[in-house]
Design a protein around this motif. Sequence first.
Motif, PDB file in Angstrom:
ATOM      1  N   SER A  61       5.200 -22.043 -19.597  1.00 50.67           N
ATOM      2  CA  SER A  61       6.303 -22.322 -20.501  1.00 50.67           C
ATOM      3  C   SER A  61       5.837 -23.017 -21.764  1.00 50.67           C
ATOM      4  O   SER A  61       4.874 -23.784 -21.759  1.00 50.67           O
ATOM      5  CB  SER A  61       7.332 -23.211 -19.793  1.00 50.67           C
ATOM      6  OG  SER A  61       8.378 -23.535 -20.678  1.00 50.67           O
ATOM      7  N   ALA A  62       6.568 -22.764 -22.827  1.00 49.34           N
ATOM      8  CA  ALA A  62       6.348 -23.464 -24.085  1.00 49.34           C
ATOM      9  C   ALA A  62       7.054 -24.819 -24.082  1.00 49.34           C
ATOM     10  O   ALA A  62       6.788 -25.662 -24.922  1.00 49.34           O
ATOM     11  CB  ALA A  62       6.873 -22.612 -25.246  1.00 49.34           C
ATOM     12  N   GLN A  63       7.946 -25.027 -23.115  1.00 47.34           N
ATOM     13  CA  GLN A  63       8.800 -26.211 -23.098  1.00 47.34           C
ATOM     14  C   GLN A  63       8.546 -27.083 -21.865  1.00 47.34           C
ATOM     15  O   GLN A  63       8.180 -26.572 -20.806  1.00 47.34           O
ATOM     16  CB  GLN A  63      10.274 -25.786 -23.084  1.00 47.34           C
ATOM     17  CG  GLN A  63      10.657 -24.785 -24.153  1.00 47.34           C
ATOM     18  CD  GLN A  63      10.463 -25.308 -25.561  1.00 47.34           C
ATOM     19  OE1 GLN A  63      10.654 -26.488 -25.815  1.00 47.34           O
ATOM     20  NE2 GLN A  63      10.075 -24.440 -26.471  1.00 47.34           N
ATOM     21  N   PRO A  64       8.791 -28.396 -21.968  1.00 47.67           N
ATOM     22  CA  PRO A  64       8.677 -29.262 -20.784  1.00 47.67           C
ATOM     23  C   PRO A  64       9.694 -28.881 -19.697  1.00 47.67           C
ATOM     24  O   PRO A  64       9.372 -28.893 -18.515  1.00 47.67           O
ATOM     25  CB  PRO A  64       8.956 -30.663 -21.319  1.00 47.67           C
ATOM     26  CG  PRO A  64       8.757 -30.579 -22.795  1.00 47.67           C
ATOM     27  CD  PRO A  64       9.064 -29.162 -23.182  1.00 47.67           C
ATOM     28  N   LYS A  65      10.917 -28.554 -20.093  1.00 50.86           N
ATOM     29  CA  LYS A  65      11.929 -28.079 -19.136  1.00 50.86           C
ATOM     30  C   LYS A  65      11.815 -26.574 -19.070  1.00 50.86           C
ATOM     31  O   LYS A  65      11.999 -25.888 -20.068  1.00 50.86           O
ATOM     32  CB  LYS A  65      13.343 -28.494 -19.572  1.00 50.86           C
ATOM     33  CG  LYS A  65      13.601 -29.959 -19.439  1.00 50.86           C
ATOM     34  CD  LYS A  65      13.708 -30.310 -17.981  1.00 50.86           C
ATOM     35  CE  LYS A  65      14.059 -31.774 -17.810  1.00 50.86           C
ATOM     36  NZ  LYS A  65      13.968 -32.188 -16.442  1.00 50.86           N
ATOM     37  N   GLN A  66      11.516 -26.067 -17.893  1.00 45.74           N
ATOM     38  CA  GLN A  66      11.169 -24.664 -17.759  1.00 45.74           C
ATOM     39  C   GLN A  66      12.206 -23.881 -16.972  1.00 45.74           C
ATOM     40  O   GLN A  66      12.773 -24.382 -16.015  1.00 45.74           O
ATOM     41  CB  GLN A  66       9.833 -24.549 -17.044  1.00 45.74           C
ATOM     42  CG  GLN A  66       8.727 -25.354 -17.663  1.00 45.74           C
ATOM     43  CD  GLN A  66       7.585 -25.588 -16.702  1.00 45.74           C
ATOM     44  OE1 GLN A  66       7.352 -24.801 -15.809  1.00 45.74           O
ATOM     45  NE2 GLN A  66       6.885 -26.680 -16.899  1.00 45.74           N
TER      46      GLN A  66
END
Length: 199
Positions: free
Chosen positions: A86-91
């Motif tokens: 993922s590009a984001q911390p929350k996936q």
Amino acid sequence: PDKYRSIRPAVCELSRNCRNPKPVCDTLVLFGEPDENYDDIARANDGEYPLWHYYDSENSQLRLLEEMLGNALKKVPSHSDIVILSAQPKQIAEKLAQRAQWKNRLSPDIFAEDKIRYAQAKDFKGLEAMAVILTDIESLDGVQSRKFFTLAATRSKYLLYVLADARVKSAAAKRFGEGRQSLKLGANMLEKMRKNMNI
């Protein structure tokens, strides 16, 4: 045992690509920040360009991720050959892991055996997998997006899937149109790449 304590792993710095197949290298030339001549040395071309899908909601991203996982599971030997980055911390993978049919098949442990692993891309640096699924992509513009794409896509040894926000589709089409001349590809391969990008 004590006899193994003195063994040290070899530390090498790669100066040339030797992990990625040619279709992944071509994608990096357009969307990442590869070193010059990155695609000069690549694994054999398996004929599969990265497959892109675009989501317009969390539910559509979950559905598309399940489709991509199903496709990847048909092409690689085991669950542990697949990683979701993922590009984001929350996936989105965290949400998928809460569903009953995926609960025991996904793991946030990047060293888990016999499970599909998921992580933020920066946590998987230096590792590789046969199939890599990039998720939670909200932009292709800017230095951070290009760095993410380079880091995450280069983890793939065989298959690469890209799951991006629908707002990214026009930027992907534009980047493909502008950069396709820089690729060392014939018309048939360029068309195959464009088709797999769903643009």
